[in-house]
Scaffold this motif. Structure first.
Motif, PDB file in Angstrom:
ATOM      1  N   ILE A  19      -9.448  73.435  14.270  1.00 16.20           N
ATOM      2  CA  ILE A  19     -10.900  73.445  14.025  1.00 16.20           C
ATOM      3  C   ILE A  19     -11.307  74.768  13.372  1.00 16.20           C
ATOM      4  N   VAL A  20     -10.753  75.872  13.894  1.00 11.63           N
ATOM      5  CA  VAL A  20     -11.078  77.184  13.304  1.00 11.63           C
ATOM      6  C   VAL A  20     -10.568  77.251  11.862  1.00 11.63           C
ATOM      7  N   ILE A  21      -9.330  76.778  11.654  1.00 15.69           N
ATOM      8  CA  ILE A  21      -8.741  76.800  10.305  1.00 15.69           C
ATOM      9  C   ILE A  21      -9.580  75.955   9.339  1.00 15.69           C
ATOM     10  N   LEU A  22     -10.009  74.787   9.832  1.00 14.52           N
ATOM     11  CA  LEU A  22     -10.825  73.893   9.002  1.00 14.52           C
ATOM     12  C   LEU A  22     -12.161  74.549   8.653  1.00 14.52           C
ATOM     13  N   SER A  23     -12.768  75.209   9.653  1.00 14.29           N
ATOM     14  CA  SER A  23     -14.071  75.838   9.383  1.00 14.29           C
ATOM     15  C   SER A  23     -13.919  76.963   8.358  1.00 14.29           C
ATOM     16  N   ILE A  24     -12.828  77.738   8.462  1.00 14.59           N
ATOM     17  CA  ILE A  24     -12.600  78.815   7.478  1.00 14.59           C
ATOM     18  C   ILE A  24     -12.368  78.196   6.095  1.00 14.59           C
ATOM     19  N   LEU A  26     -13.276  75.233   4.876  1.00 10.80           N
ATOM     20  CA  LEU A  26     -14.472  74.628   4.278  1.00 10.80           C
ATOM     21  C   LEU A  26     -15.482  75.700   3.876  1.00 10.80           C
ATOM     22  N   GLY A  27     -15.578  76.745   4.702  1.00  2.77           N
ATOM     23  CA  GLY A  27     -16.480  77.851   4.366  1.00  2.77           C
ATOM     24  C   GLY A  27     -16.089  78.489   3.050  1.00  2.77           C
ATOM     25  N   LEU A  28     -14.769  78.748   2.915  1.00  2.00           N
ATOM     26  CA  LEU A  28     -14.279  79.355   1.674  1.00  2.00           C
ATOM     27  C   LEU A  28     -14.439  78.413   0.496  1.00  2.00           C
ATOM     28  N   LEU A  29     -14.175  77.130   0.743  1.00  2.76           N
ATOM     29  CA  LEU A  29     -14.310  76.143  -0.332  1.00  2.76           C
ATOM     30  C   LEU A  29     -15.744  76.163  -0.868  1.00  2.76           C
ATOM     31  N   GLY A  30     -16.699  76.150   0.066  1.00  3.72           N
ATOM     32  CA  GLY A  30     -18.115  76.168  -0.340  1.00  3.72           C
ATOM     33  C   GLY A  30     -18.447  77.430  -1.117  1.00  3.72           C
ATOM     34  N   PHE A 325      -3.278  85.708  11.688  1.00  4.56           N
ATOM     35  CA  PHE A 325      -2.546  84.479  11.327  1.00  4.56           C
ATOM     36  C   PHE A 325      -3.507  83.288  11.253  1.00  4.56           C
ATOM     37  N   LEU A 326      -4.367  83.212  12.273  1.00  2.00           N
ATOM     38  CA  LEU A 326      -5.326  82.098  12.320  1.00  2.00           C
ATOM     39  C   LEU A 326      -6.225  82.138  11.075  1.00  2.00           C
ATOM     40  N   SER A 327      -6.727  83.327  10.769  1.00  2.00           N
ATOM     41  CA  SER A 327      -7.652  83.478   9.640  1.00  2.00           C
ATOM     42  C   SER A 327      -6.934  83.270   8.303  1.00  2.00           C
ATOM     43  N   ILE A 328      -5.718  83.832   8.210  1.00  2.00           N
ATOM     44  CA  ILE A 328      -4.996  83.720   6.936  1.00  2.00           C
ATOM     45  C   ILE A 328      -4.599  82.267   6.666  1.00  2.00           C
ATOM     46  N   THR A 329      -4.232  81.545   7.730  1.00  2.00           N
ATOM     47  CA  THR A 329      -3.890  80.130   7.541  1.00  2.00           C
ATOM     48  C   THR A 329      -5.112  79.390   7.002  1.00  2.00           C
ATOM     49  N   GLY A 330      -6.261  79.637   7.649  1.00  2.00           N
ATOM     50  CA  GLY A 330      -7.509  79.016   7.169  1.00  2.00           C
ATOM     51  C   GLY A 330      -7.851  79.494   5.768  1.00  2.00           C
ATOM     52  N   GLY A 331      -7.639  80.790   5.533  1.00  2.00           N
ATOM     53  CA  GLY A 331      -7.949  81.374   4.225  1.00  2.00           C
ATOM     54  C   GLY A 331      -7.076  80.781   3.132  1.00  2.00           C
ATOM     55  N   ALA A 332      -5.768  80.655   3.421  1.00  2.00           N
ATOM     56  CA  ALA A 332      -4.837  80.101   2.425  1.00  2.00           C
ATOM     57  C   ALA A 332      -5.206  78.653   2.127  1.00  2.00           C
ATOM     58  N   ALA A 333      -5.513  77.899   3.187  1.00  2.00           N
ATOM     59  CA  ALA A 333      -5.901  76.485   2.991  1.00  2.00           C
ATOM     60  C   ALA A 333      -7.192  76.424   2.168  1.00  2.00           C
ATOM     61  N   GLY A 334      -8.136  77.329   2.500  1.00  2.00           N
ATOM     62  CA  GLY A 334      -9.415  77.357   1.776  1.00  2.00           C
ATOM     63  C   GLY A 334      -9.233  77.718   0.317  1.00  2.00           C
ATOM     64  N   LEU A 335      -8.369  78.703   0.055  1.00  2.00           N
ATOM     65  CA  LEU A 335      -8.122  79.123  -1.333  1.00  2.00           C
ATOM     66  C   LEU A 335      -7.459  77.993  -2.121  1.00  2.00           C
ATOM     67  N   ILE A 380     -10.880  87.519  -2.801  1.00  2.00           N
ATOM     68  CA  ILE A 380     -11.360  86.751  -1.644  1.00  2.00           C
ATOM     69  C   ILE A 380     -10.280  86.704  -0.567  1.00  2.00           C
ATOM     70  N   GLY A 381      -9.018  86.546  -1.002  1.00  2.00           N
ATOM     71  CA  GLY A 381      -7.912  86.557  -0.038  1.00  2.00           C
ATOM     72  C   GLY A 381      -7.890  87.869   0.732  1.00  2.00           C
ATOM     73  N   SER A 382      -8.096  88.976   0.021  1.00  2.00           N
ATOM     74  CA  SER A 382      -8.133  90.293   0.671  1.00  2.00           C
ATOM     75  C   SER A 382      -9.325  90.379   1.618  1.00  2.00           C
ATOM     76  N   LEU A 383     -10.459  89.826   1.188  1.00  2.00           N
ATOM     77  CA  LEU A 383     -11.656  89.851   2.047  1.00  2.00           C
ATOM     78  C   LEU A 383     -11.414  89.063   3.337  1.00  2.00           C
TER      79      LEU A 383
END
Lengths: 412, 228
Positions: A19-24, A26-30, A325-335, A380-383
Motif C-alpha cells: 500500500i505504501v509502495i503504491l501510494s508513492i 501513484l503520487g510520483l506518477l501524478g 528500501f520501502l521508499s525507493i521501491t515505491g519511487g522506482a515503480a513510480g518512475l 526526482i529519484g534523488s528527491l
C-alpha cells in the motif's frame, strides 16, 4: 547483514508495504506526469516560437530594436549570412525587412508588423509555410501578394484573393500605401502572432517603402540544436566583433528577444516542481506514519536486539534502510510507471482542442506531447531518496529511545 | 572462582513519588559453571536483578562486577559492546527475529561480533546439533513450536561464546515436555561446555534441576542454597 535484514523486514507485512509502495508510485506518477505535461507544453511553445517566429538568433542594427524603425539597417546582409552559414551547427539563415504598418480592409484596420521575406530562403528558417489553412505560401516572382494570419483575416473579414491595403512609413518618414492580394492564410499556436504579422515579398516591401538594396533590418538564424544557442551566438559575436564594437550590429538569442517566454516557461517548470515536492512531503508523512507503526509493533524485537548487543547506530541504520528500501521501491515503480505513461502520451499526444482558443491565446498548442528529460528522472529519484532519509529519522530515533529492559518484556 | 559479583545492589523505581524497592541491597557472587535459579513470587525483583546483572538497567545504588569489570561505570556504548561480547540472553517470549531462519537467528549475533563466515557456519551447526534442531535450521520461527523457538534462543545466546547466560523465565511459555527438553539441553551445555546459566523462574520443574537456588522477596535475598 543490515541490508539483508532491512530488505526482509520491508516484506514482513506485505499488504502494508504494498500500500505504501503504491501510494508513492501513484503520487510520483501524478507529479511527474504533470511535470512532463507542463514541460511538453512549454517546450512546444519555445520550439514553435523559434521555428515559426523568431529563430534561435537574430541580428539587427542596435538602434532598430529600440522602436523597430526601418531606417536602422544592417549593411551587406548576404555576406553576413554567408559567414554565419559556415558555422558548424547553423542550419540556415535569412534576411528580412521588418516594418510597423497599418493594414486595412473594406471593414476595418489593424496595426501590424509587415515582414518582407525571400520565401525560398525563409522556408529553410521558419516553418510558417506548414501552417497554411487556406491558399498558398508566397510565390517567388509574383508581385504584391500577401500572406496573413487567420486571426487577422477574421478581424479584417477577408479571405484568400481579397485585397487589403498596407499603410507604412517610407525611408523618408512619409506615409506610403500599397494594395496586396491575399494568397494564403496561416494559423500558428499563437493567436497574437497571427493577428499582428503579415508577410510579403522582400522586393515588394522594398519598393513600397523605398528601402535600399544590399541592406536589411533583420537576419534570422536557425540552429540544428537549441542547446547550442549561446555557444553559436558567441561565435557570431566573435566573427562580427568589429561591427558590434562600432555599434552597427547586435547579436541576440531568442531568450534576449523574448525574455518573457523563457521567464514564464521557467516559472511553469518551477511551479510543477513545487507541486511535486508537495506530493513528496505529503508522501513522507505517510511513510513516517507507517514506519512509526512498524516500530510500535516491533518494540520487543528491537529491545532484544539492543539487549544482545546490537549498537544504536546499527539499529538506527536498520530502520533507516527499511524506510529507504520501502521508499525507493515505491519511487522506482513510480518512475517506471511515469516513464511508460510519458513515453506513450508523448507518441500519441493529448488533444486539448476543447480549450484550444484559451491555450492559443496564451501561445500554447492545443495538442500536448508530454516530455521529460532523463535528468528530471535522476533529480526526482534523488528527491525520493532524500525524502526517504528525512522520513526515516523520526522512526529511527523513536526506536533508539526504547529501554531494552522494558521493551523485551512488552506484552509478556 | 567468582565471575559475577553484586555489591549492595539497589533499584528503586519512582523515587520521588511512592518509592518501589525492586532490588533492595542484594550482594551475591556467582561462580563460573553455575546453574542457578532465582526464584520468588511475582514482583519480588527477579527480572530486575537479572536486568541489572545483564547491564540492561542501571542500579540506583551498588555495583555489578563481571570478571573484574564494574559494568555500572561503563558508558552506554561500552555496556552495549560488553553485552555483545560477554553475556547471552534468553527471554520468556523467545524474541527471535521472525524474518530470519533458525540458522540466521543464531548466526546474527556472530555477525554483530564480526566473526568470519567460515567460523560462523561451523559454530551454528554445532549449536543446532546441541539443541537438536539441525533438521529445522532453515525454518523461520513461525514454522517452529514454542519449545523449538526457545531452543533456538538458547543456541543464539551461546553463539557468541558468552561468559554466562541470563534467562528470564525461559520455560514460562512451554509445556512439560518442552521444558524438560530445554532443561536437558541447558544442563548438558552447562556440564559439557561449562556454560554458566542464571535464570529467573516460577517453575518447580526448573527449581528441581537447578544447582543453586536463590530465593528473593521484596527485593531482598531470603535464602541462598547450594543443592549440588
Amino acid at each position: 547483514m543490515l541490508l539483508s535484514i532491512a530488505w526482509k523486514n520491508v516484506w514482513r507485512n506485505k499488504l502494508r508495504s504494498l500500500i505504501v509502495i503504491l501510494s508513492i508510485s501513484l503520487g510520483l506518477l501524478g507529479g511527474l506526469f504533470y511535470l512532463a505535461f507542463a514541460n511538453g507544453m512549454v517546450q512546444h511553445q519555445i520550439d514553435a516560437t523559434i521555428k515559426t517566429q523568431i529563430s534561435n538568433i537574430q541580428l539587427h542594427n542596435p538602434k532598430y530594436r529600440l522602436n523597430n524603425e526601418v531606417k536602422y539597417t544592417i549593411d551587406s546582409p548576404d555576406s553576413i549570412i554567408k559567414k554565419i552559414e559556415e558555422i558548424n551547427g547553423v542550419r540556415a539563415a535569412t534576411s528580412r525587412i521588418k516594418s510597423t504598418a497599418m493594414v486595412s480592409s473594406a471593414i476595418t484596420g489593424a496595426g501590424i508588423t509587415i515582414n518582407g521575406i525571400n520565401p525560398v530562403k525563409e522556408k529553410n528558417v521558419t516553418t510558417l509555410y506548414k501552417k497554411i489553412v487556406y491558399g498558398t505560401y508566397l510565390i517567388p516572382g509574383k508581385k504584391y501578394q500577401i500572406f496573413i494570419g487567420q486571426k487577422l483575416a477574421d478581424k479584417l473579414n477577408v479571405k484568400v484573393k481579397s485585397k487589403i491595403v498596407i499603410a507604412a512609413l517610407d525611408m523618408s518618414g512619409n506615409i506610403t500605401y500599397g494594395a496586396f492580394k491575399i494568397v494564403g492564410i496561416f494559423k500558428t499556436e499563437s493567436t497574437n502572432f497571427d493577428l499582428s504579422n503579415v508577410f510579403v515579398l522582400k522586393n515588394d516591401l522594398r519598393k513600397l517603402i523605398g528601402f535600399p538594396s544590399e541592406q536589411t533590418t533583420e537576419i534570422a538564424v536557425l540552429l540544428n540544436n537549441n542547446d547550442q544557442t549561446d555557444l553559436i551566438a558567441n561565435k557570431i559575436k566573435k566573427i562580427f566583433n568589429r561591427a558590434i564594437s562600432e555599434k552597427k550590429l547586435d547579436v541576440e538569442t531568442w531568450v534576449e528577444i523574448q525574455p518573457a517566454l523563457k521567464l514564464i516557461n521557467e516559472m511553469f517548470i518551477e511551479y510543477s516542481m513545487i507541486f511535486l515536492i508537495i506530493i513528496l512531503v505529503a508522501l513522507s508523512f505517510g511513510i513516517v506514519n507507517t514506519m512509526l507503526m512498524v516500530i510500535m509493533e516491533r518494540v520487543r524485537e528491537l529491545g532484544m536486539l539492543m539487549a544482545i548487543g546490537m549498537s544504536k547506530l546499527k539499529i538506527f541504520l536498520m530502520i533507516m534502510l527499511e524506510t529507504i528500501f520501502l521508499s525507493i521501491t515505491g519511487g522506482a515503480a513510480g518512475l517506471f510507471l511515469s516513464w511508460v505513461a510519458i513515453t506513450v502520451t508523448h507518441k500519441t499526444g493529448i488533444d486539448l482542442s476543447a480549450v484550444s482558443e484559451g491555450l492559443n491565446a496564451l501561445g500554447y498548442s492545443s495538442f500536448v506531447h508530454p516530455m521529460l528529460g532523463f535528468t528530471y528522472y535522476i533529480l526526482i529519484g534523488s528527491l525520493v531518496i532524500v525524502t526517504a532519509i528525512m522520513a526515516s529519522i523520526l522512526p529511527a530515533r523513536k526506536a533508539l529511545k526504547l529501554n531494552p529492559a522494558e521493551a523485551v518484556r512488552q506484552n509478556v | 572462582m567468582s565471575i559475577i559479583t553484586t555489591n549492595n545492589l539497589h533499584k528503586i523505581y519512582d523515587e520521588t513519588i511512592v518509592p518501589v524497592y525492586a532490588v533492595n541491597g542484594i550482594s551475591l557472587e556467582f561462580d563460573k559453571g553455575e546453574f542457578t535459579a532465582i526464584i520468588g513470587p511475582s514482583g519480588c525483583g527477579k527480572t530486575t536483578l537479572l536486568n541489572l546483572i545483564g547491564g540492561l538497567d542501571q542500579p540506583t545504588k551498588g555495583e555489578v562486577i563481571i570478571d573484574g569489570t564494574n559494568i555500572t561505570q561503563l558508558k552506554q556504548t561500552e555496556i552495549i559492546d560488553f553485552r555483545l561480547k560477554n553475556i547471552g540472553f534468553v527471554f520468556q517470549a523467545y524474541n527471535l527475529i521472525p524474518v530470519l531462519t533458525a540458522k540466521e537467528n543464531i548466526e546474527f549475533i556472530m555477525q554483530l561480533q564480526g566473526i568470519p563466515k567460515k567460523d560462523r557456519d561451523k559454530r551454528v551447526i554445532d549449536l543446532l546439533e546441541a539443541v537438536g534442531l539441525k533438521d529445522r535450521m532453515n525454518n523461520r520461527p513461525s514454522e517452529l513450536s514454542g519449545g523449538q523457538q526457545q531452543r533456538v534462543a538458547v543456541a543464539r545466546a551461546l553463539a557468541s561464546k558468552p561468559k554466562f547466560v541470563l534467562a528470564d523465565e525461559p520455560t514460562a511459555n512451554l509445556d512439560s515436555k518442552s521444558t524438560n527438553n530445554l532443561l536437558d539441553i541447558m544442563l548438558k551445555l552447562n556440564e559439557v561446555e561449562g556454560t554458566t546459566f542464571i535464570f529467573s523462574t516460577h517453575d518447580s520443574r526448573v527449581m528441581q534441576r537447578a544447582h543453586r537456588l536463590i530465593s528473593l522477596e521484596d527485593g531482598k535475598v531470603q535464602q541462598d542454597q547450594k543443592i549440588k
